[in-house]
Design an enzyme around this catalytic site. Structure first.
Site, short mmCIF file in Angstrom:
data_model
loop_
_atom_site.label_atom_id
_atom_site.label_comp_id
_atom_site.label_asym_id
_atom_site.label_seq_id
_atom_site.Cartn_x
_atom_site.Cartn_y
_atom_site.Cartn_z
CG ASN A 141 -1.59 -16.47 5.28
OD1 ASN A 141 -1.63 -17.68 5.50
ND2 ASN A 141 -0.61 -15.69 5.68
CG ASN A 142 -4.40 -12.03 2.45
OD1 ASN A 142 -3.28 -11.64 2.73
ND2 ASN A 142 -5.38 -12.00 3.31
CG LEU A 160 14.18 -2.92 2.43
CD1 LEU A 160 15.48 -3.05 1.64
CD2 LEU A 160 13.08 -2.42 1.50
CE1 TYR A 193 -2.07 -6.07 10.85
CE2 TYR A 193 -4.31 -6.89 10.52
CZ TYR A 193 -3.30 -6.00 10.20
OH TYR A 193 -3.51 -5.04 9.25
CB ILE A 238 -0.97 0.00 1.21
CG1 ILE A 238 -1.79 -1.30 1.22
CG2 ILE A 238 -1.90 1.21 1.15
CD1 ILE A 238 -2.66 -1.49 2.45
CB SER A 246 -7.18 -3.35 9.46
OG SER A 246 -7.85 -4.49 9.01
CE LYS A 289 -2.63 -2.44 11.26
NZ LYS A 289 -1.56 -1.51 10.87
CB THR A 313 -8.98 -6.72 11.29
OG1 THR A 313 -9.03 -7.94 12.02
CG2 THR A 313 -7.94 -5.82 11.92
NE ARG A 316 -9.01 -17.66 6.33
CZ ARG A 316 -8.48 -16.73 5.52
NH1 ARG A 316 -7.32 -16.96 4.92
NH2 ARG A 316 -9.10 -15.59 5.29
P1 NAD Z 1 3.34 -4.66 3.47
O1 NAD Z 1 3.90 -5.72 4.34
O2 NAD Z 1 3.38 -4.86 2.00
O3 NAD Z 1 4.06 -3.25 3.79
C1 NAD Z 1 4.50 -2.91 5.08
C2 NAD Z 1 5.92 -2.39 4.93
O4 NAD Z 1 6.40 -2.00 6.20
C3 NAD Z 1 6.89 -3.43 4.38
O5 NAD Z 1 7.63 -2.89 3.31
C4 NAD Z 1 7.80 -3.77 5.56
O6 NAD Z 1 9.10 -4.08 5.13
C5 NAD Z 1 7.72 -2.49 6.36
N1 NAD Z 1 7.92 -2.61 7.81
C6 NAD Z 1 7.26 -3.42 8.68
N2 NAD Z 1 7.69 -3.17 9.92
C7 NAD Z 1 8.62 -2.19 9.85
C8 NAD Z 1 9.41 -1.49 10.80
N3 NAD Z 1 9.33 -1.76 12.11
N4 NAD Z 1 10.25 -0.53 10.36
C9 NAD Z 1 10.35 -0.24 9.02
N5 NAD Z 1 9.62 -0.86 8.09
C10 NAD Z 1 8.76 -1.83 8.50
O7 NAD Z 1 1.86 -4.38 3.98
P2 NAD Z 1 0.72 -3.50 3.28
O8 NAD Z 1 -0.30 -4.44 2.75
O9 NAD Z 1 1.33 -2.50 2.41
O10 NAD Z 1 0.10 -2.83 4.58
C11 NAD Z 1 0.47 -1.52 4.99
C12 NAD Z 1 -0.25 -1.20 6.28
O11 NAD Z 1 -1.65 -1.32 6.05
C13 NAD Z 1 0.08 -2.15 7.42
O12 NAD Z 1 0.11 -1.41 8.62
C14 NAD Z 1 -1.09 -3.10 7.43
O13 NAD Z 1 -1.33 -3.66 8.68
C15 NAD Z 1 -2.23 -2.20 6.99
N6 NAD Z 1 -3.35 -2.92 6.36
C16 NAD Z 1 -3.14 -3.72 5.28
C17 NAD Z 1 -4.21 -4.42 4.71
C18 NAD Z 1 -4.01 -5.32 3.52
O14 NAD Z 1 -4.91 -6.12 3.23
N7 NAD Z 1 -2.90 -5.26 2.80
C19 NAD Z 1 -5.50 -4.27 5.24
C20 NAD Z 1 -5.67 -3.44 6.34
C21 NAD Z 1 -4.59 -2.76 6.90
N1 UDP Z 2 -10.49 -17.38 1.11
C1 UDP Z 2 -10.63 -18.62 0.51
N2 UDP Z 2 -9.50 -19.29 0.15
C2 UDP Z 2 -8.24 -18.81 0.37
C3 UDP Z 2 -8.12 -17.53 0.99
C4 UDP Z 2 -9.27 -16.85 1.36
O1 UDP Z 2 -11.73 -19.10 0.30
O2 UDP Z 2 -7.25 -19.48 0.05
C5 UDP Z 2 -11.70 -16.60 1.46
C6 UDP Z 2 -11.83 -16.24 2.92
O3 UDP Z 2 -12.51 -17.29 3.60
C7 UDP Z 2 -12.64 -14.94 2.86
C8 UDP Z 2 -12.18 -14.29 1.55
O4 UDP Z 2 -11.61 -15.36 0.78
O5 UDP Z 2 -14.02 -15.20 2.74
C9 UDP Z 2 -11.13 -13.21 1.74
O6 UDP Z 2 -10.05 -13.74 2.50
P1 UDP Z 2 -8.69 -12.94 2.71
O7 UDP Z 2 -7.79 -13.80 3.57
O8 UDP Z 2 -8.16 -12.51 1.39
O9 UDP Z 2 -9.16 -11.61 3.47
P2 UDP Z 2 -9.83 -11.43 4.93
O10 UDP Z 2 -10.30 -12.76 5.43
O11 UDP Z 2 -8.74 -10.87 5.76
O12 UDP Z 2 -10.96 -10.49 4.71
#
Ligand code: NAD
Ligand code: UDP
Length: 332
Positions: free
Chosen positions: A197-198, A33, A148, A12, A124, A152, A126, A291
């Site tokens: 996982n996703n 990284l 996790y 992101i 998030s 948050k 979450t 799950r």
């Molecule tokens: P990502 O893992 O791709 O990016 C996070 C970055 O932070 C990575 O480049 C990692 O190297 C760096 N990092 C982690 N801990 C660090 C530290 N202590 N010091 C310096 N760098 C550090 O994750 P993302 O998907 O880009 O998520 C960004 C933020 O958004 C996170 O806080 C995550 O929890 C939140 N978020 C993500 C999602 C999603 O689905 N991707 C959803 C909700 C919230």
């Molecule tokens: N899911 C699935 N198979 C997978 C991974 C996820 O069926 O291998 C489903 C999961 O049960 C959920 C949706 O896909 O309904 C999104 O899951 P994800 O892990 O991407 O996001 P989150 O659960 O954090 O919203």
């Protein structure tokens, strides 16, 4: 105007860095990284044709963050750095609390020292736990089911206390729903190592033949086709939401909470079918048990962020499926 982006090499953060540079801000990235690669910096420069300053290091490192603030006049921080794997957080809770909370405390302390009191934080959906009512509004009850999510929620609480103690702070908490897709250039995106996982990374690994079959976790939920429903949002829309939030923070907005989602839920089966159609590939799947910890459905009410910031998602599920696959094919 200089903006510090923590975790800016990640999924992101990198897309948001592109949006920031395109909007005319100067971007400084700090990232250790631990979940990204340094070549992202070159990709950001290539996409935008602009320079970006990069510090490799940990946001928990006070001396490093102090050095960054002493070398730059930072107007605001977008704080993405954090660990985000739910399963890993259950097995390694201390790692998650230490990394996510320590880094935030450190950052807030240095920001206070340099009188930089503008921050946008990556929270998030979450934090809504298993929602009682859909779509989810920002004032819905908050709870979490894993370490996790707790990081948050605790950080949201810390930010609220900081604001209560000193109303000069401008703090915007963005609660993301499910980001998908990649930049249209295919130069940055998401492609985790190992078994994902996703859902989307898993679908892609099945589509490219790296994994044999997608396991769909349950088809007996109380949803239209029985599979889980989520609010998938294109990463470029999400990134642009940060620009709107930053603009408001810089004007002096106080403490704000916004959902970043589209407001529309799609099921796992709908996503798989759309992916197959858009990319003209097959994604074999089988239905397996639910799950543990999953909820049936989760989607945002994004009306507040539209009313307050004028932001809404522009891209659709087809765009997300096409761009996600394009990135992985291009970088293979
Ligand atoms: P990502 O893992 O791709 O990016 C996070 C970055 O932070 C990575 O480049 C990692 O190297 C760096 N990092 C982690 N801990 C660090 C530290 N202590 N010091 C310096 N760098 C550090 O994750 P993302 O998907 O880009 O998520 C960004 C933020 O958004 C996170 O806080 C995550 O929890 C939140 N978020 C993500 C999602 C999603 O689905 N991707 C959803 C909700 C919230
Ligand atoms: N899911 C699935 N198979 C997978 C991974 C996820 O069926 O291998 C489903 C999961 O049960 C959920 C949706 O896909 O309904 C999104 O899951 P994800 O892990 O991407 O996001 P989150 O659960 O954090 O919203």
């Amino acid at each position: 105007m200089e903006i510090l982006v923590t975790g800016g090499c990640g999924y992101i953060g990198s897309h948001t860095a592109v949006s920031l540079l395109e909007a005319g801000y100067d971007v400084i990235i700090v990232d250790n990284l631990c979940n990204s690669k340094m070549d992202v910096i070159d990709s950001i420069k290539k996409i935008t044709g602009k320079d970006v300053k990069f510090y490799k290091g940990n946001v928990c490192d006070y001396a490093l963050i102090n050095k960054i603030f002493s070398h730059h006049k930072i107007a605001a921080v977008l704080h993405f750095a954090g660990l985000k794997a739910v399963g890993e957080s259950v097995s390694k809770p201390l790692l998650y609390y230490r990394n996510n909370i320590d880094s935030t405390l450190n950052l807030l302390e240095v920001m206070t020292k340099y009188n930089c009191k503008n921050i946008v934080f990556s929270s998030s959906a979450t934090v809504y736990g298993s929602p009682q009512t859909l779509p989810i509004k920002e004032d819905a009850p908050l709870t979490t089911t894993n370490p996790y999510g707790s990081t948050k929620l605790y950080i949201e609480g810390i930010l609220k206390d900081v604001y209560t103690a000193d109303n000069d702070w401008n703090i915007t908490i963005l609660r993301y729903f499910n980001p998908l897709g990649a930049h249209k250039s295919g130069l940055i995106g998401e492609n985790p190592n190992g078994i994902p996982n996703n859902l989307m990374p898993y679908i892609i690994k099945v589509a490219t033949g790296e994994l044999p079959i997608l396991n769909i976790f349950g088809n007996d939920y109380d949803t239209p086709d029985g599979t889980g429903v989520r609010d998938y949002i294109h990463i470029t829309d999400l990134a642009n939401g940060h620009i709107k939030a930053l603009e408001e923070v810089l004007k002096g907005s106080g403490l704000k909470y916004y959902n970043l989602g589209t407001g529309k839920g799609y099921s796992v089966l709908e996503l798989v079918k759309t992916f197959e159609q858009v990319n003209n590939v097959k994604v074999p799947y089988q239905i397996v048990d639910r799950r543990p910890g999953d909820i049936a459905a989760c989607y945002a009410d994004p009306s507040s962020v539209y009313q307050c910031l004028g932001w809404k998602a522009e891209l659709n599920l087809e765009d997300m499926c096409r761009d996600a696959y394009n990135y992985v094919i291009k970088t293979k």
